[in-house]
Design a protein around this motif. Structure first.
Motif, PDB file in Angstrom:
ATOM      1  N   LEU A 191     -38.276   3.610 -15.413  1.00  0.00           N
ATOM      2  CA  LEU A 191     -37.542   2.835 -14.983  1.00  0.00           C
ATOM      3  C   LEU A 191     -35.944   3.322 -14.696  1.00  0.00           C
ATOM      4  O   LEU A 191     -35.378   3.257 -13.759  1.00  0.00           O
ATOM      5  CB  LEU A 191     -37.337   1.661 -15.849  1.00  0.00           C
ATOM      6  CG  LEU A 191     -36.217   0.730 -15.716  1.00  0.00           C
ATOM      7  CD1 LEU A 191     -36.530  -0.286 -14.287  1.00  0.00           C
ATOM      8  CD2 LEU A 191     -36.075  -0.404 -16.902  1.00  0.00           C
ATOM      9  N   THR A 195     -33.801   3.945 -11.050  1.00  0.00           N
ATOM     10  CA  THR A 195     -32.811   2.949 -10.697  1.00  0.00           C
ATOM     11  C   THR A 195     -31.603   3.556 -11.147  1.00  0.00           C
ATOM     12  O   THR A 195     -31.481   4.574 -11.735  1.00  0.00           O
ATOM     13  CB  THR A 195     -33.065   1.609 -11.622  1.00  0.00           C
ATOM     14  OG1 THR A 195     -33.245   1.899 -12.957  1.00  0.00           O
ATOM     15  CG2 THR A 195     -34.464   0.999 -11.277  1.00  0.00           C
ATOM     16  N   HIS A 196     -30.477   2.723 -10.847  1.00  0.00           N
ATOM     17  CA  HIS A 196     -29.209   3.316 -10.812  1.00  0.00           C
ATOM     18  C   HIS A 196     -28.207   2.220 -11.112  1.00  0.00           C
ATOM     19  O   HIS A 196     -28.520   1.150 -11.276  1.00  0.00           O
ATOM     20  CB  HIS A 196     -28.771   4.021  -9.533  1.00  0.00           C
ATOM     21  CG  HIS A 196     -29.775   4.965  -9.188  1.00  0.00           C
ATOM     22  ND1 HIS A 196     -29.828   6.273  -9.622  1.00  0.00           N
ATOM     23  CD2 HIS A 196     -30.699   5.100  -7.995  1.00  0.00           C
ATOM     24  CE1 HIS A 196     -30.817   7.144  -8.958  1.00  0.00           C
ATOM     25  NE2 HIS A 196     -31.373   6.272  -7.988  1.00  0.00           N
ATOM     26  N   ILE A 199     -28.435  -1.036 -13.887  1.00  0.00           N
ATOM     27  CA  ILE A 199     -29.719  -1.520 -14.180  1.00  0.00           C
ATOM     28  C   ILE A 199     -30.154  -0.569 -15.760  1.00  0.00           C
ATOM     29  O   ILE A 199     -30.839  -1.049 -16.353  1.00  0.00           O
ATOM     30  CB  ILE A 199     -30.467  -1.402 -12.970  1.00  0.00           C
ATOM     31  CG1 ILE A 199     -30.532  -2.587 -12.336  1.00  0.00           C
ATOM     32  CG2 ILE A 199     -32.294  -1.421 -13.642  1.00  0.00           C
ATOM     33  CD1 ILE A 199     -31.278  -2.561 -11.041  1.00  0.00           C
ATOM     34  N   PRO A 200     -30.029   0.712 -15.531  1.00  0.00           N
ATOM     35  CA  PRO A 200     -30.580   1.462 -16.915  1.00  0.00           C
ATOM     36  C   PRO A 200     -29.754   1.085 -18.175  1.00  0.00           C
ATOM     37  O   PRO A 200     -30.491   0.951 -19.150  1.00  0.00           O
ATOM     38  CB  PRO A 200     -30.059   2.892 -16.546  1.00  0.00           C
ATOM     39  CG  PRO A 200     -30.119   3.016 -15.033  1.00  0.00           C
ATOM     40  CD  PRO A 200     -29.557   1.760 -14.630  1.00  0.00           C
ATOM     41  N   SER A 203     -31.252  -3.241 -19.050  1.00  0.00           N
ATOM     42  CA  SER A 203     -32.606  -3.481 -18.823  1.00  0.00           C
ATOM     43  C   SER A 203     -33.495  -2.702 -20.129  1.00  0.00           C
ATOM     44  O   SER A 203     -32.981  -1.924 -20.889  1.00  0.00           O
ATOM     45  CB  SER A 203     -33.451  -2.995 -17.633  1.00  0.00           C
ATOM     46  OG  SER A 203     -33.092  -1.481 -17.432  1.00  0.00           O
ATOM     47  N   GLN A 233     -30.625  -8.285 -10.329  1.00  0.00           N
ATOM     48  CA  GLN A 233     -31.315  -7.088 -10.938  1.00  0.00           C
ATOM     49  C   GLN A 233     -32.724  -7.049 -10.906  1.00  0.00           C
ATOM     50  O   GLN A 233     -33.476  -6.180 -10.695  1.00  0.00           O
ATOM     51  CB  GLN A 233     -30.948  -6.831 -12.431  1.00  0.00           C
ATOM     52  CG  GLN A 233     -29.384  -6.470 -12.545  1.00  0.00           C
ATOM     53  CD  GLN A 233     -28.934  -6.465 -13.977  1.00  0.00           C
ATOM     54  OE1 GLN A 233     -29.585  -7.197 -14.768  1.00  0.00           O
ATOM     55  NE2 GLN A 233     -27.878  -5.965 -14.503  1.00  0.00           N
ATOM     56  N   ILE A 236     -34.040  -6.103  -7.344  1.00  0.00           N
ATOM     57  CA  ILE A 236     -33.733  -4.622  -7.077  1.00  0.00           C
ATOM     58  C   ILE A 236     -35.050  -4.117  -7.880  1.00  0.00           C
ATOM     59  O   ILE A 236     -35.691  -3.102  -7.042  1.00  0.00           O
ATOM     60  CB  ILE A 236     -32.687  -3.913  -7.735  1.00  0.00           C
ATOM     61  CG1 ILE A 236     -31.228  -4.401  -7.060  1.00  0.00           C
ATOM     62  CG2 ILE A 236     -32.590  -2.747  -7.867  1.00  0.00           C
ATOM     63  CD1 ILE A 236     -30.004  -4.483  -7.684  1.00  0.00           C
ATOM     64  N   ILE A 237     -35.463  -4.410  -8.986  1.00  0.00           N
ATOM     65  CA  ILE A 237     -36.587  -3.730  -9.613  1.00  0.00           C
ATOM     66  C   ILE A 237     -37.903  -4.094  -8.708  1.00  0.00           C
ATOM     67  O   ILE A 237     -38.822  -3.092  -8.779  1.00  0.00           O
ATOM     68  CB  ILE A 237     -36.539  -4.034 -11.176  1.00  0.00           C
ATOM     69  CG1 ILE A 237     -35.363  -3.429 -11.943  1.00  0.00           C
ATOM     70  CG2 ILE A 237     -37.773  -3.554 -11.960  1.00  0.00           C
ATOM     71  CD1 ILE A 237     -34.988  -3.742 -13.343  1.00  0.00           C
ATOM     72  N   GLY A 239     -38.172  -5.035  -5.793  1.00  0.00           N
ATOM     73  CA  GLY A 239     -38.201  -4.238  -4.658  1.00  0.00           C
ATOM     74  C   GLY A 239     -38.838  -4.877  -3.469  1.00  0.00           C
ATOM     75  O   GLY A 239     -39.218  -5.965  -3.834  1.00  0.00           O
ATOM     76  N   MET A 244     -40.711  -1.013  -5.693  1.00  0.00           N
ATOM     77  CA  MET A 244     -40.045  -0.531  -6.575  1.00  0.00           C
ATOM     78  C   MET A 244     -40.864  -0.590  -7.935  1.00  0.00           C
ATOM     79  O   MET A 244     -41.062   0.445  -8.609  1.00  0.00           O
ATOM     80  CB  MET A 244     -38.467  -0.865  -6.889  1.00  0.00           C
ATOM     81  CG  MET A 244     -37.930  -0.459  -8.062  1.00  0.00           C
ATOM     82  SD  MET A 244     -37.977   1.417  -7.915  1.00  0.00           S
ATOM     83  CE  MET A 244     -36.497   1.584  -6.600  1.00  0.00           C
ATOM     84  N   ILE A 248     -42.296   2.423 -10.064  1.00  0.00           N
ATOM     85  CA  ILE A 248     -42.311   2.489 -11.382  1.00  0.00           C
ATOM     86  C   ILE A 248     -43.564   2.376 -12.231  1.00  0.00           C
ATOM     87  O   ILE A 248     -43.883   3.231 -13.061  1.00  0.00           O
ATOM     88  CB  ILE A 248     -41.162   1.380 -12.017  1.00  0.00           C
ATOM     89  CG1 ILE A 248     -39.941   1.473 -11.272  1.00  0.00           C
ATOM     90  CG2 ILE A 248     -41.472   1.239 -13.696  1.00  0.00           C
ATOM     91  CD1 ILE A 248     -38.871   0.258 -11.932  1.00  0.00           C
TER      92      ILE A 248
END
Length: 309
Positions: A191, A195-196, A199-200, A203, A233, A236-237, A239, A244, A248
């Protein structure tokens, strides 16, 4: 020896290098390590316990309070302390704060100048001389955790400083981290890599079910939930079309199969849980540090900012 220092100083890479096995996940994101990671290495003349710890920073959430408390607690539990400093970056307020923390230590403190592969010796030597003149460190050891340069020298210096005593663990003991925790960390590592932005930092991964293989050809079955703060978020994860979260899963499964030496079925879901970083139950489930002994506000003026120097 406990490795302490600022986020992204390379403590986890150093632990992995010393032990010769990947016990701690690594990424280019600060605050990747969220709890204490113990690794044991046996030598002909000694058994040494090494500890990786969360980066010391100014905590803005209960999660970060637990992380910093965990790092500071290890300073009282070891015979030798290793302060890891990233020599590829300028020394800022955050580094100065951690340098001041070890002034009152009653045990030998090593200054480990990491990432020497990134700078020239003409810059490294004056830095070492300045710390030598300071006089507070038992040893000053330049290393590259990434390439392994001078890591063996660090290990021998640690052994020389340890008190005599019986081995604490069996010869084949490697770490106290349970397999369930290691699995969740490998999913989180994937993850972090993919991701950028925020989010890191906002999460976490909860391992809902961990089913060990049955029989010679059985699958290790993992069911995990990625927890995030906000609905945006989650989008985004997941996708577009689930691309996405699929990526992952593929990246995590590759690492899981390497580590567990078996085929892995991995089921990933994403859940929104606002303010999970303030929830002790979620923090316990995700293996973050330990319960705080004081409130978040007690830390607010004690250290460097959460996001840097």
């Amino acid at each position: 020896m406990s490795f302490i220092g600022r986020p992204n100083a390379g403590k986890s890479t150093l632990l992995n290098s010393v032990i010769g096995s990947k016990l701690a996940i690594v990424s280019d994101k600060p605050q990747t390590t969220r709890t204490r990671i113990l690794g044991v290495k046996n030598y002909p003349e000694a058994q040494v316990v090494f500890l990786d710890t969360p980066g010391i920073h100014r905590p803005l959430h209960r999660m970060n309070v637990r992380m910093v408390d965990t790092a500071l607690e290890t300073m009282r539990d070891v015979d030798v302390l290793g302060l890891v400093l990233d020599v590829g970056e300028r020394i800022g307020k955050g580094d100065e704060y951690v340098l001041d923390l070890v002034k009152e230590a009653k045990i030998p403190v090593f200054l480990i100048l990491n990432k020497v592969d990134l700078i020239k010796k003409t810059r490294l030597l004056p830095l070492m001389e300045g710390f030598h003149q300071d006089g507070r460190f038992a040893e000053i050891v330049p290393v590259s955790a990434l390439t392994g340069e001078n890591v063996d020298r660090l290990e021998q210096l640690v052994i020389a400083r340890l008190p005599e005593g019986p081995a604490l663990y069996p010869d084949d003991y490697l770490t106290d981290q349970p397999e369930r925790f290691m699995a969740g960390e490998m999913v989180r590592e994937a993850l972090l890599q993919l991701t950028h932005a925020d989010i890191p930092f906002s999460s976490a991964v909860v391992v809902d079910r961990f089913e060990e293989p049955t029989g010679d050809k059985g699958l290790l079955r993992l069911y995990c939930t990625i927890v995030v703060d906000r609905e945006s978020q989650k989008g985004i994860i997941v996708g577009k079309g689930g691309a996405m979260v699929k990526a992952i899963g593929i990246a995590a499964r590759t690492e899981l199969e390497r580590f567990f030496a078996t085929k892995v079925f991995l089921d990933l879901h994403v859940k929104v849980r606002s303010d999970w970083r303030e929830d002790d139950h979620v923090l316990h489930e995700t293996g973050v540090g330990r319960p705080p002994q004081r409130g978040v506000d007690d830390h607010d003026d004690d250290g460097p900012d959460d996001d840097g120097d």
